[in-house]
Write a protein that holds these residues in place. Structure first.
Motif, PDB file in Angstrom:
ATOM      1  N   CYS A 192       0.749  -1.188   0.079  1.00 37.37           N
ATOM      2  CA  CYS A 192      -0.017   0.157  -0.259  1.00 37.37           C
ATOM      3  C   CYS A 192       0.867   1.131  -0.048  1.00 37.37           C
ATOM      4  CB  CYS A 192      -1.083  -0.011   1.244  1.00 37.37           C
ATOM      5  SG  CYS A 192      -1.873   1.483   1.370  1.00 37.37           S
ATOM      6  N   PRO A 193       0.459   2.235  -0.688  1.00 42.22           N
ATOM      7  CA  PRO A 193       1.351   3.636  -1.049  1.00 42.22           C
ATOM      8  C   PRO A 193       1.365   4.220   0.364  1.00 42.22           C
ATOM      9  CG  PRO A 193      -0.579   3.674  -2.312  1.00 42.22           C
ATOM     10  CD  PRO A 193      -0.476   2.099  -1.780  1.00 42.22           C
ATOM     11  N   HIS A 194       0.341   3.937   1.142  1.00 43.36           N
ATOM     12  CA  HIS A 194       0.445   4.791   2.389  1.00 43.36           C
ATOM     13  C   HIS A 194       1.167   3.944   3.645  1.00 43.36           C
ATOM     14  CE1 HIS A 194      -2.225   7.597   0.445  1.00 43.36           C
ATOM     15  NE2 HIS A 194      -3.148   6.693   0.122  1.00 43.36           N
ATOM     16  N   MET A 195       1.542   2.818   3.439  1.00 48.36           N
ATOM     17  CA  MET A 195       2.011   2.040   4.435  1.00 48.36           C
ATOM     18  C   MET A 195       3.409   2.533   5.555  1.00 48.36           C
ATOM     19  SD  MET A 195       4.174  -1.548   3.462  1.00 48.36           S
ATOM     20  CE  MET A 195       4.673  -1.597   5.068  1.00 48.36           C
ATOM     21  N   ASN A 196       3.971   3.111   4.964  1.00 49.35           N
ATOM     22  CA  ASN A 196       5.199   4.172   5.704  1.00 49.35           C
ATOM     23  C   ASN A 196       4.783   5.297   6.386  1.00 49.35           C
ATOM     24  OD1 ASN A 196       6.948   1.904   4.971  1.00 49.35           O
ATOM     25  ND2 ASN A 196       7.321   3.102   2.798  1.00 49.35           N
ATOM     26  N   GLU A 197       3.461   5.633   6.608  1.00 47.11           N
ATOM     27  CA  GLU A 197       3.162   6.664   7.307  1.00 47.11           C
ATOM     28  C   GLU A 197       3.350   6.293   8.823  1.00 47.11           C
ATOM     29  OE1 GLU A 197      -0.299   9.061   6.773  1.00 47.11           O
ATOM     30  OE2 GLU A 197      -0.054   9.056   4.689  1.00 47.11           O
ATOM     31  N   GLY A 198       2.923   5.165   9.294  1.00 49.14           N
ATOM     32  CA  GLY A 198       3.050   4.989  10.954  1.00 49.14           C
ATOM     33  C   GLY A 198       4.145   4.629  11.256  1.00 49.14           C
ATOM     34  N   ILE A 199       4.163   4.302  12.568  1.00 50.07           N
ATOM     35  CA  ILE A 199       5.441   3.535  13.194  1.00 50.07           C
ATOM     36  C   ILE A 199       5.640   2.253  13.029  1.00 50.07           C
ATOM     37  CG2 ILE A 199       4.411   3.031  15.514  1.00 50.07           C
ATOM     38  CD1 ILE A 199       6.789   4.108  16.778  1.00 50.07           C
ATOM     39  N   ARG A 200       4.577   1.487  12.440  1.00 48.31           N
ATOM     40  CA  ARG A 200       4.540   0.232  12.320  1.00 48.31           C
ATOM     41  C   ARG A 200       5.732  -0.467  11.641  1.00 48.31           C
ATOM     42  NH1 ARG A 200       0.901  -4.066  13.142  1.00 48.31           N
ATOM     43  NH2 ARG A 200      -0.681  -2.428  13.792  1.00 48.31           N
ATOM     44  N   THR A 201       6.433   0.153  10.350  1.00 45.76           N
ATOM     45  CA  THR A 201       7.427  -0.065   9.407  1.00 45.76           C
ATOM     46  C   THR A 201       8.722  -0.411  10.354  1.00 45.76           C
ATOM     47  OG1 THR A 201       6.055   0.863   7.945  1.00 45.76           O
ATOM     48  CG2 THR A 201       8.545   0.268   7.454  1.00 45.76           C
ATOM     49  N   GLU A 202       8.780   0.750  11.167  1.00 46.13           N
ATOM     50  CA  GLU A 202      10.090   0.774  12.050  1.00 46.13           C
ATOM     51  C   GLU A 202      10.089  -0.302  12.891  1.00 46.13           C
ATOM     52  OE1 GLU A 202      10.557   4.983  13.561  1.00 46.13           O
ATOM     53  OE2 GLU A 202       9.069   5.255  12.276  1.00 46.13           O
ATOM     54  N   ILE A 203       8.939  -0.708  13.605  1.00 46.94           N
ATOM     55  CA  ILE A 203       8.862  -1.967  14.710  1.00 46.94           C
ATOM     56  C   ILE A 203       8.981  -3.128  13.775  1.00 46.94           C
ATOM     57  CG2 ILE A 203       7.476  -2.991  16.014  1.00 46.94           C
ATOM     58  CD1 ILE A 203       6.261  -0.460  17.092  1.00 46.94           C
ATOM     59  N   ARG A 204       8.718  -3.159  12.625  1.00 48.67           N
ATOM     60  CA  ARG A 204       8.757  -4.417  11.946  1.00 48.67           C
ATOM     61  C   ARG A 204      10.215  -4.754  11.540  1.00 48.67           C
ATOM     62  NH1 ARG A 204       7.172  -4.835   5.536  1.00 48.67           N
ATOM     63  NH2 ARG A 204       7.356  -7.056   5.557  1.00 48.67           N
ATOM     64  N   GLU A 205      10.804  -3.821  11.200  1.00 43.49           N
ATOM     65  CA  GLU A 205      12.150  -3.704  10.858  1.00 43.49           C
ATOM     66  C   GLU A 205      13.298  -4.219  11.999  1.00 43.49           C
ATOM     67  OE1 GLU A 205      13.135  -0.237   8.787  1.00 43.49           O
ATOM     68  OE2 GLU A 205      12.092  -0.839   6.834  1.00 43.49           O
ATOM     69  N   PHE A 206      12.924  -3.625  13.133  1.00 40.14           N
ATOM     70  CA  PHE A 206      13.482  -3.830  14.418  1.00 40.14           C
ATOM     71  C   PHE A 206      13.237  -5.172  14.868  1.00 40.14           C
ATOM     72  CE2 PHE A 206      12.370  -3.958  18.950  1.00 40.14           C
ATOM     73  CZ  PHE A 206      13.639  -3.846  19.434  1.00 40.14           C
ATOM     74  N   LEU A 207      12.312  -5.823  14.720  1.00 38.51           N
ATOM     75  CA  LEU A 207      11.714  -7.318  15.081  1.00 38.51           C
ATOM     76  C   LEU A 207      12.744  -8.279  14.287  1.00 38.51           C
ATOM     77  CD1 LEU A 207       8.032  -6.992  15.999  1.00 38.51           C
ATOM     78  CD2 LEU A 207       9.953  -7.536  17.503  1.00 38.51           C
ATOM     79  N   ASN A 208      12.655  -8.016  12.809  1.00 43.23           N
ATOM     80  CA  ASN A 208      13.213  -8.738  12.021  1.00 43.23           C
ATOM     81  C   ASN A 208      14.600  -8.735  12.150  1.00 43.23           C
ATOM     82  OD1 ASN A 208      10.844  -9.551  10.710  1.00 43.23           O
ATOM     83  ND2 ASN A 208      10.909  -8.054   8.882  1.00 43.23           N
ATOM     84  N   LYS A 209      15.051  -7.936  12.544  1.00 42.20           N
ATOM     85  CA  LYS A 209      16.817  -7.668  12.969  1.00 42.20           C
ATOM     86  C   LYS A 209      17.037  -8.479  13.938  1.00 42.20           C
ATOM     87  CE  LYS A 209      20.423  -4.140  13.587  1.00 42.20           C
ATOM     88  NZ  LYS A 209      20.525  -3.301  14.645  1.00 42.20           N
ATOM     89  N   LEU A 210      16.190  -8.435  15.185  1.00 43.30           N
ATOM     90  CA  LEU A 210      16.347  -9.341  16.115  1.00 43.30           C
ATOM     91  C   LEU A 210      16.362 -10.662  15.964  1.00 43.30           C
ATOM     92  CD1 LEU A 210      14.412  -7.433  19.166  1.00 43.30           C
ATOM     93  CD2 LEU A 210      16.725  -7.693  18.968  1.00 43.30           C
ATOM     94  N   GLU A 211      15.299 -10.932  15.152  1.00 40.33           N
ATOM     95  CA  GLU A 211      15.091 -12.297  14.791  1.00 40.33           C
ATOM     96  C   GLU A 211      16.157 -13.096  13.951  1.00 40.33           C
ATOM     97  OE1 GLU A 211      12.392 -14.366  15.527  1.00 40.33           O
ATOM     98  OE2 GLU A 211      12.807 -16.060  14.456  1.00 40.33           O
ATOM     99  N   LYS A 212      16.703 -12.233  13.257  1.00 39.42           N
ATOM    100  CA  LYS A 212      17.853 -12.719  12.175  1.00 39.42           C
ATOM    101  C   LYS A 212      19.201 -12.993  13.271  1.00 39.42           C
ATOM    102  CE  LYS A 212      19.866 -11.323   8.063  1.00 39.42           C
ATOM    103  NZ  LYS A 212      20.305 -10.202   7.283  1.00 39.42           N
ATOM    104  N   GLU A 213      19.265 -12.458  14.400  1.00 40.93           N
ATOM    105  CA  GLU A 213      20.319 -12.625  15.334  1.00 40.93           C
ATOM    106  C   GLU A 213      19.957 -13.668  16.272  1.00 40.93           C
ATOM    107  OE1 GLU A 213      23.539 -11.091  14.920  1.00 40.93           O
ATOM    108  OE2 GLU A 213      22.623 -10.125  13.269  1.00 40.93           O
ATOM    109  N   HIS A 214      18.883 -13.802  16.592  1.00 44.79           N
ATOM    110  CA  HIS A 214      18.392 -14.340  17.696  1.00 44.79           C
ATOM    111  C   HIS A 214      16.971 -15.361  17.246  1.00 44.79           C
ATOM    112  CE1 HIS A 214      20.812 -12.035  20.076  1.00 44.79           C
ATOM    113  NE2 HIS A 214      20.071 -10.885  19.409  1.00 44.79           N
ATOM    114  N   ALA A 215      17.316 -16.533  16.503  1.00 46.59           N
ATOM    115  CA  ALA A 215      16.237 -17.426  15.846  1.00 46.59           C
ATOM    116  C   ALA A 215      15.062 -17.605  16.916  1.00 46.59           C
ATOM    117  CB  ALA A 215      16.633 -18.260  15.127  1.00 46.59           C
ATOM    118  N   GLY A 216      13.664 -17.254  16.779  1.00 49.61           N
ATOM    119  CA  GLY A 216      12.745 -17.885  17.582  1.00 49.61           C
ATOM    120  C   GLY A 216      12.345 -16.578  18.631  1.00 49.61           C
ATOM    121  N   ILE A 217      13.047 -15.446  18.655  1.00 42.78           N
ATOM    122  CA  ILE A 217      12.691 -14.423  19.332  1.00 42.78           C
ATOM    123  C   ILE A 217      11.392 -13.826  19.262  1.00 42.78           C
ATOM    124  CG2 ILE A 217      13.666 -12.416  18.409  1.00 42.78           C
ATOM    125  CD1 ILE A 217      15.089 -11.682  20.937  1.00 42.78           C
TER     126      ILE A 217
END
Ligand SMILES: [Zn+2]
Ligand SMILES: [Zn+2]
Length: 305
Positions: A231-256
């Motif tokens: 969706c062209p509007h999806m980057n308006e909220g804080i969600r994208t930042e949280i999503r990237e943060f969680l994916n980064k953690l998961e990459k280092e710590h599988a299952g987190i």
């Protein structure tokens, strides 16, 4: 990743990092379907004779959910149909409507499209203009209108259950957003048990224990066509930042993410149990609401000021 599948000795196609399993495409698909079936029975999401409307946007999650629900419900004595909301997002929705129409006729599933413009007199793009600098994110406006539209579409097709494709990543992001926003009551709403409304509608999230990237792989190996454009509007909220943060953690710590999800479920249950708010009816439109005026009516009032 080993070269052979841990379950059948065929060539492996997927390595499930958090469990250490190597799986072939077939065993992976089956394992995902089994996980969904387990979630459904754990939280009593589906009952015999239910008619389930799957809210389908045209993205990988909702089309995969339709694929799996259609398969599981055949065995369950319940039926499945699909509902799609046309929010009126310029240049975005047309492609997905086409994909959904083709896929539902391929599965031989009834499909209903409802447009926000018909329902509210304004499309999402119209309502974004009405904000006039007020601090409202496009996702909160869209989400409020879309949820109501899905309820109405569900009633129109004679279904008593709405299934949405929120996955583990989505609900975990929502949990963290609510923590950061100080919205404790909403944390209770993230508990995965099915929710029943005053109008008799039940809402379920069968993907609530499934990682987003596993759904993407499921769509890929099952050749499910989907709209990749977000969706062209999806980057308006804080969600994208949280999503990237969680994916980064998961990459280092599988299952987190799964650990955090389990914490969320426990916290959400306690909050839900202690909250006494009953669902009642909106004084303006008569639909289900936890407040005197429902979220749709209060948003309409704000936008038209
Ligand atoms: Zn296998
Ligand atoms: Zn209302």
């Amino acid at each position: 990743m080993k070269n052979i599948c841990d379950r059948c000795n065929a060539k492996s196609a997927y390595y499930r990092v958090y469990s250490g399993e190597s799986l072939c495409a077939k065993c992976f698909s089956r394992s995902l379907q089994e996980k969904v079936a387990k979630t459904i029975s754990k939280y009593s999401m589906v009952k015999h004779g239910d008619r389930i409307a799957v809210a389908v946007s045209g993205g990988k999650d909702s089309l995969s959910l339709l694929h799996i629900m259609n398969m599981l419900c055949e065995k369950h004595g319940s039926t499945v149909c699909a509902v799609t909301i046309d929010e009126g997002i310029d240049g975005y929705r047309d492609e997905s409507l086409d994909i959904v129409s083709k896929f539902t006729s391929h599965l031989n599933v009834e499909h209903k499209i409802l447009s926000c413009k018909d329902l509210y007199g304004v499309s999402l793009e119209d309502s974004l203009q009405l904000r006039k600098g007020r601090r409202m994110s496009s996702c909160s406006i869209c989400g409020t209108f879309r949820r109501r539209a899905i309820d109405i579409a569900t009633e129109t097709v004679g279904a008593n259950v709405v299934a949405t494709a929120h996955n583990l990543d989505d609900v975990l992001q929502t949990f963290l957003i609510n923590i950061l926003a100080g919205d404790v009551e909403r944390i209770g709403w993230t508990y995965p048990e099915s929710v029943s409304y005053a109008n008799g509608l039940r809402k379920i999230k069968p993907f609530t224990e499934i990682y987003e990237h596993e759904i993407a792989f499921y769509a890929l190996v099952n050749e499910i066509p989907f709209q990749a454009e977000e969706c062209p509007h999806m980057n308006e909220g804080i969600r994208t930042e949280i999503r990237e943060f969680l994916n980064k953690l998961e990459k280092e710590h599988a299952g987190i993410k799964y650990n955090a999800y389990n914490t969320m479920v426990k916290v959400a249950k306690r909050i839900k149990d202690s909250a006494s708010k009953e669902h009642s009816k909106c004084v303006l439109c008569g639909r289900d609401s936890t407040n005197e005026i429902c979220s749709v009516c209060s948003m309409m009032i704000t936008l038209k000021q």
